[in-house]
Design an enzyme around this catalytic site. Sequence first.
Site, PDB file in Angstrom:
ATOM      1  N   LEU A  41       1.201   6.022 -13.232  1.00 35.11           N
ATOM      2  CA  LEU A  41       2.410   6.345 -13.983  1.00 35.11           C
ATOM      3  C   LEU A  41       3.296   7.118 -13.018  1.00 35.11           C
ATOM      4  O   LEU A  41       2.847   8.081 -12.393  1.00 35.11           O
ATOM      5  CB  LEU A  41       2.062   7.183 -15.220  1.00 35.11           C
ATOM      6  CG  LEU A  41       3.178   7.443 -16.233  1.00 35.11           C
ATOM      7  CD1 LEU A  41       3.753   6.133 -16.780  1.00 35.11           C
ATOM      8  CD2 LEU A  41       2.673   8.307 -17.384  1.00 35.11           C
ATOM      9  N   ASP A  42       4.537   6.689 -12.883  1.00 41.16           N
ATOM     10  CA  ASP A  42       5.411   7.260 -11.864  1.00 41.16           C
ATOM     11  C   ASP A  42       5.551   8.772 -11.986  1.00 41.16           C
ATOM     12  O   ASP A  42       5.433   9.347 -13.071  1.00 41.16           O
ATOM     13  CB  ASP A  42       6.808   6.617 -11.942  1.00 41.16           C
ATOM     14  CG  ASP A  42       6.810   5.159 -11.518  1.00 41.16           C
ATOM     15  OD1 ASP A  42       5.939   4.782 -10.708  1.00 41.16           O
ATOM     16  OD2 ASP A  42       7.676   4.410 -12.001  1.00 41.16           O
ATOM     17  N   PHE A  43       5.853   9.396 -10.855  1.00 42.48           N
ATOM     18  CA  PHE A  43       6.042  10.845 -10.759  1.00 42.48           C
ATOM     19  C   PHE A  43       7.052  11.347 -11.792  1.00 42.48           C
ATOM     20  O   PHE A  43       6.864  12.393 -12.414  1.00 42.48           O
ATOM     21  CB  PHE A  43       6.526  11.166  -9.331  1.00 42.48           C
ATOM     22  CG  PHE A  43       6.687  12.622  -9.021  1.00 42.48           C
ATOM     23  CD1 PHE A  43       5.588  13.431  -8.795  1.00 42.48           C
ATOM     24  CD2 PHE A  43       7.958  13.179  -8.923  1.00 42.48           C
ATOM     25  CE1 PHE A  43       5.738  14.783  -8.486  1.00 42.48           C
ATOM     26  CE2 PHE A  43       8.121  14.525  -8.606  1.00 42.48           C
ATOM     27  CZ  PHE A  43       7.005  15.335  -8.389  1.00 42.48           C
ATOM     28  N   SER A  45       7.900   9.860 -14.621  1.00 42.31           N
ATOM     29  CA  SER A  45       7.631   9.354 -15.973  1.00 42.31           C
ATOM     30  C   SER A  45       6.602  10.239 -16.652  1.00 42.31           C
ATOM     31  O   SER A  45       5.882  10.998 -16.003  1.00 42.31           O
ATOM     32  CB  SER A  45       7.119   7.908 -15.918  1.00 42.31           C
ATOM     33  OG  SER A  45       8.098   7.058 -15.353  1.00 42.31           O
TER      34      SER A  45
END
Length: 198
Positions: A41-43, A45
Site C-alpha cells: 500500500l503506497d506511502f 495511502s
Amino acid sequence: MSKIILFNKPYGVLSQFTDGDGRPTLAEFIDIPGVYPAGRLDFDSEGLLLLTDDGRLQHQISHPSQKLAKTYWVQVEGEIHGEALAKLRAGVDLKDGRTAPAKAGTLAAPKLWPRHPPIRERKNVPTSWLQLSITEGRNRQVRRMTAAVGLPTLRLIRVSIGNWRLGELMPGSYSVTEVHSPLAPRKPAGGRRRSRPR
C-alpha cells in the site's frame, strides 16, 4: 493454521519493516515476529494492509493472477459524473496498457479519522468520494485511473481485500486472526523426471 494480521496503515508509513532513509515503517506498529506484508500500500495511502506468516498464503493474496478484489474509498477533486464512472467501469487507458473493468460508484462522505497532514483543498473546487474495486495491482493504479478520467485523487483509503475488511480498526492498530493454510500445489503426475538419452 496460518496467521493473518489486518493492519490499518496510516498515511506516511512504508509497507515494509525496514528503511535506510529513516522513514516510518511497519516495525513501529507491529511487533509480531515472522510476518510479512501480503502486497503493498503506497506511502501516501491509508487503510487495510494484510500480513501473514505463511508464504503460500502471501502469494495467494498478493499475486495478480489470483485476481483478489481490492476496494478503495477515494476522495477526488471535482464532481463525479456519469461519463467518468462509465470509463472506470469499462477500463481506462494508461501508459502501461488498458486496465481491467472496475466496479465504481459514488459514495457519501464517510466518517473517518483526520489525516495528518490534511489534504490540500482549493477554494471553489468541490471534492467528492468514489468507491472503486479493482483486481489488478499496478503501481499507483487507482490514482492514475482517477486522474485519467479527470478526477485527481486527494485521499486514498483501502477498505477491503477479498473478504477481509478494515472495519473499525483505527490508524496504527491491527487485529490478528487465523485461517487454514492453502494447499501446496500438486506435483505433476509421473513423479520422476526422465533423463535425456545420451
